[in-house]
Each structure stands twice: as C-alpha cells, then as structure tokens.
Design a protein around this motif. Sequence first.
Motif, mmCIF file in Angstrom:
data_model
loop_
_atom_site.group_PDB
_atom_site.id
_atom_site.type_symbol
_atom_site.label_atom_id
_atom_site.label_comp_id
_atom_site.label_asym_id
_atom_site.label_seq_id
_atom_site.Cartn_x
_atom_site.Cartn_y
_atom_site.Cartn_z
ATOM 1 N N SER A 25 0.812 -1.211 0.000
ATOM 2 C CA SER A 25 0.000 0.000 0.000
ATOM 3 C C SER A 25 0.845 1.261 0.000
ATOM 4 O O SER A 25 0.319 2.355 0.099
ATOM 5 C CB SER A 25 -0.918 0.001 1.224
ATOM 6 N N GLY A 26 2.173 1.091 -0.098
ATOM 7 C CA GLY A 26 3.030 2.263 -0.161
ATOM 8 C C GLY A 26 3.454 2.711 1.217
ATOM 9 O O GLY A 26 3.247 2.044 2.218
ATOM 10 N N ARG A 27 4.073 3.892 1.280
ATOM 11 C CA ARG A 27 4.570 4.430 2.537
ATOM 12 C C ARG A 27 3.437 4.517 3.556
ATOM 13 O O ARG A 27 2.344 4.980 3.242
ATOM 14 C CB ARG A 27 5.195 5.792 2.308
ATOM 15 N N GLY A 28 3.725 4.083 4.753
ATOM 16 C CA GLY A 28 2.732 4.146 5.815
ATOM 17 C C GLY A 28 1.869 2.907 5.899
ATOM 18 O O GLY A 28 1.052 2.787 6.808
ATOM 19 N N GLY A 29 2.000 1.958 4.949
ATOM 20 C CA GLY A 29 1.210 0.741 4.995
ATOM 21 C C GLY A 29 1.671 -0.162 6.123
ATOM 22 O O GLY A 29 2.766 -0.006 6.658
ATOM 23 N N PRO A 30 0.834 -1.115 6.491
ATOM 24 C CA PRO A 30 1.193 -2.009 7.596
ATOM 25 C C PRO A 30 2.383 -2.893 7.244
ATOM 26 O O PRO A 30 2.582 -3.245 6.082
ATOM 27 C CB PRO A 30 -0.075 -2.839 7.800
ATOM 28 N N ILE A 31 3.168 -3.227 8.241
ATOM 29 C CA ILE A 31 4.299 -4.131 8.071
ATOM 30 C C ILE A 31 3.861 -5.524 8.499
ATOM 31 O O ILE A 31 3.394 -5.721 9.619
ATOM 32 C CB ILE A 31 5.498 -3.673 8.905
ATOM 33 N N LEU A 32 3.997 -6.479 7.610
ATOM 34 C CA LEU A 32 3.604 -7.844 7.912
ATOM 35 C C LEU A 32 4.733 -8.564 8.632
ATOM 36 O O LEU A 32 5.905 -8.218 8.485
ATOM 37 C CB LEU A 32 3.259 -8.579 6.614
ATOM 38 N N PRO A 33 4.401 -9.612 9.393
ATOM 39 C CA PRO A 33 5.454 -10.362 10.092
ATOM 40 C C PRO A 33 6.431 -10.991 9.111
ATOM 41 O O PRO A 33 6.073 -11.319 7.980
ATOM 42 C CB PRO A 33 4.664 -11.445 10.853
ATOM 43 N N ALA A 34 7.669 -11.149 9.559
ATOM 44 C CA ALA A 34 8.667 -11.823 8.724
ATOM 45 C C ALA A 34 8.267 -13.278 8.537
ATOM 46 O O ALA A 34 7.599 -13.864 9.384
ATOM 47 C CB ALA A 34 10.041 -11.741 9.390
ATOM 48 N N PRO A 35 8.648 -13.890 7.414
ATOM 49 C CA PRO A 35 8.309 -15.292 7.176
ATOM 50 C C PRO A 35 9.093 -16.212 8.098
ATOM 51 O O PRO A 35 9.996 -15.797 8.798
ATOM 52 C CB PRO A 35 8.727 -15.493 5.711
ATOM 53 N N ALA A 36 8.739 -17.485 8.053
ATOM 54 C CA ALA A 36 9.442 -18.479 8.861
ATOM 55 C C ALA A 36 10.885 -18.600 8.387
ATOM 56 O O ALA A 36 11.204 -18.259 7.246
ATOM 57 C CB ALA A 36 8.738 -19.826 8.744
ATOM 58 N N PRO A 37 11.784 -19.075 9.242
ATOM 59 C CA PRO A 37 13.172 -19.245 8.832
ATOM 60 C C PRO A 37 13.295 -20.102 7.579
ATOM 61 O O PRO A 37 12.483 -21.001 7.338
ATOM 62 C CB PRO A 37 13.812 -19.934 10.052
ATOM 63 N N LEU A 38 14.321 -19.831 6.798
ATOM 64 C CA LEU A 38 14.529 -20.565 5.562
ATOM 65 C C LEU A 38 14.867 -22.022 5.806
ATOM 66 O O LEU A 38 14.585 -22.877 4.970
ATOM 67 C CB LEU A 38 15.668 -19.911 4.766
ATOM 68 N N LEU A 39 15.509 -22.324 6.911
ATOM 69 C CA LEU A 39 15.960 -23.677 7.201
ATOM 70 C C LEU A 39 15.145 -24.268 8.349
ATOM 71 O O LEU A 39 14.750 -23.551 9.269
ATOM 72 C CB LEU A 39 17.447 -23.671 7.547
ATOM 73 N N PRO A 40 14.907 -25.579 8.329
ATOM 74 C CA PRO A 40 14.067 -26.204 9.357
ATOM 75 C C PRO A 40 14.791 -26.295 10.694
ATOM 76 O O PRO A 40 16.024 -26.213 10.756
ATOM 77 C CB PRO A 40 13.803 -27.595 8.786
ATOM 78 N N PRO A 41 14.036 -26.487 11.770
ATOM 79 C CA PRO A 41 14.654 -26.685 13.079
ATOM 80 C C PRO A 41 15.340 -28.038 13.137
ATOM 81 O O PRO A 41 15.134 -28.897 12.265
ATOM 82 C CB PRO A 41 13.455 -26.624 14.034
#
Length: 255
Positions: A25-41
């Motif tokens: 949505s451009g500047r000021g839009g909500p920030i979504l959570p970062a995705p899960a780690p690239l590598l498994p636990p």
Amino acid sequence: MLAAGTAVALTGCSKAVGEPFSSGSGRGGPILPAPAPLLPPPPIGPKTPIPAQTITALPGRGANLALTVDDGASPEVVGAYIQFARDTGARFTFFVTAYYDSWAIHRNALRPLVDSGQIQLGNHTWDHADLTKLSAAGVSSQLERAKSFLWNNFGVDGAPYYRPPFGRHNGTVDRVAADLGYTVPTMWYGSLSDSGVITEGYLIECARKYFNAQTIIIGHANAPTVTHVYGQLVDIIKERNLSMVTLNDVLAPPR
C-alpha cells in the motif's frame, strides 16, 4: 555493511528473514510479520551416544549436517555468520580460537544464540598453536586459556568437544585435553577449504561435494568469500533435504 552484505548473499533463495515486508500500500502501509526461517529446526528425538574418542562424522541414521566454523580471524566474517544464523535459522558449531578479538567484539550479539542453543561453541585453543609441538604443560595452557575465555564470556566451556589446530593431535595431546574435560577430538568429513582466500566458485564446489547426510564439515571465519555465497549454501542444503545441526543437537557425549 554486514547487514547489506548478508541481504545480498541471500538473494536468489528468498527474502531475508527479518527484512520488513509491506502490504503493497506504499509508505505508511502495515508491516507484515517476517516469514518463517529458511531452514528447518533440528530433529526431535533421542540423541546418539558417542564414546570418548575422535569423531569425523555424525554417527547413526539421519539427514543432518553439522557445519563447524573454526578460528575467527575476521570480525566481519564472524559478524556475517551471526547475521546468517539470525536470517535463516542456520545452526553452527564454532570452534573458537580465543586470541582473536572477533569473539569479544561480537560477544553481545553471539551470546543469545549460544544461550538458545542455535550456536554451539567448542575449544580451538588460545592462539592456534600446533599442539603436537608443545609440552604437556603448553597443551594444557592453550586449552585452559580458551576454556576460561569461553566460560567468562559465554557461560560455556565447549566441553567435551575440542578441535586441535591443523587437525594435529596425538596421545599426549588427547590425554591432556581429556583431563580438562575435552574427551572428543572433533575432526571432519569434508572442508569448504576457506581457511584463506579462495574463489566463490571453488567454495561452492566444495560444498556440493561434501554437504551430505550425517557429515561434519569444516569452514573458517577468516576470509570474506563465504559471506558472498550464503544463499547458494542454503539452496544446496534445501535441495538435499538436510537439517543443519549443532553437535549438541544430535549427540549425547560421554559422561
């Protein structure tokens, strides 16, 4: 600079974990959570008991990869490895040469990862001396000074794992090490061959050759080449369905 370098290194795998994702949505839009780690636990299950002797690979069945990182001559490379772990969920065992100031420089950033178990620390002596050329007292001093450094700065002493510099050890070295609690000399199956400066292509060639199930791989935090190819290392690990583990994740050391 390190953060930027890591982001570039991860390009081609996916967006680096921790990088803000906007809704579009451009500047000021909500920030979504970062995705899960690239590598498994790491895998969940019983650990494999090991005796008090030299190891060169992970015993037992599984699809685990233990990438162990030696020395620490470069603060920039140590810092980049820490960022790599944060961005991807990668797990490492660092064999610390305590003389290098990289470890003190990055103590505050590294300590939470050590406390959580994502990064494990082992003893790689005080200043990387060839232990086979020292007296028993000299061997003891090398290991004890590094042991004290690890404990005072990170609350661990690395036992029972130690890596003799250059891979050189003998009966006397192992006996002195065992008296200090280091009963498992930790060698390796394959190497990234990056103790000094090499090309990116050659490092990836080594990774493709040696990144296999149940292997212990040796790398080094000395030269910047590895910091340019993190994304390609992640790709190899994911292509082969490997799980990055520390030694503590999968091994039950001798009592």
